[in-house]
Design a protein around this motif. Structure first.
Motif: not given
Ligand code: CMX
Length: 149
Positions: A44, A64, A74, A77-78, A88, A112, A120, A125, A129-131, A136-137
């Protein structure tokens, strides 16, 4: 699955932070949280810590802290997009992640990963997708001790 069988509770809220040790110091010194667990999850791309009050057994919803392991993470990038630390993700605990993912897919939500990955403490897990989750992710976690059937 029936709606009442989908989620057990809020498991944790994930905060993206640039530096794990500094964030732990802040949350323990200012808010009195205790560190319940720490690990590195290479897949991750995070160094993480789970925090709680330490006053409940079992501990209820936790915080967390998620710090990036590298620039490709990720979380890196966030943090770049958000301009600094913040919330996040929100994570729901489930008893049977395969059944929950199947149900949510049937309802048109994008998961995803095709199959759950390791989170964890060895939990299984996946993420909505947040969309597809109101901006919200949304993480789903099945703790290792939770029986699947
Ligand atoms: N919450 C809300 N919205 C989010 C987001 C988040 N965490 N991350 C991305 N977005 C939104 C972006 O703002 C973007 O919106 P717009 O198109 O309106 O601008 C949209 O989602 C797509 O963004 P993106 O840049 O194309 O996507 P990313 O490359 O940032 O990837 C995501 C987004 C969700 C696929 C990626 O964050 C992911 O794979 N997450 C899952 C894994 C993760 O978070 N691991 C860390 C935690 C590990 C753990 O919990 O154990």
């Amino acid at each position: 699955m029936e709606n009442q069988d989908l989620f057990i509770c809020i498991d944790h809220v994930g905060l993206a932070v640039p530096n794990l040790d500094e964030a732990i110091a802040f949350h323990t010194e200012k808010f009195g949280f205790r560190v319940l667990h720490r690990e590195v999850n290479e897949e991750q791309g995070v160094a993480e810590a789970m925090l709680g009050t330490g006053t409940q057994e079992p501990e209820s919803a936790q915080i967390q802290l998620l710090a990036p392991l590298n620039e490709e993470s990720t979380i890196a990038k966030w943090l770049g997009r958000n301009g600094g630390p913040g919330m996040q993700q929100l994570c729901y605990r489930v008893a049977d992640i395969d059944a929950v993912c199947a149900t949510l897919r049937e309802r048109g939500l994008r998961l995803l990963y095709p199959e759950p990955k390791t989170g964890t403490g060895g939990a299984r897990i996946n993420f909505v997708h947040p969309k597809d989750a109101g901006g919200v992710l949304l993480e789903l976690t099945q703790p290792p001790a939770t029986p699947t059937h």
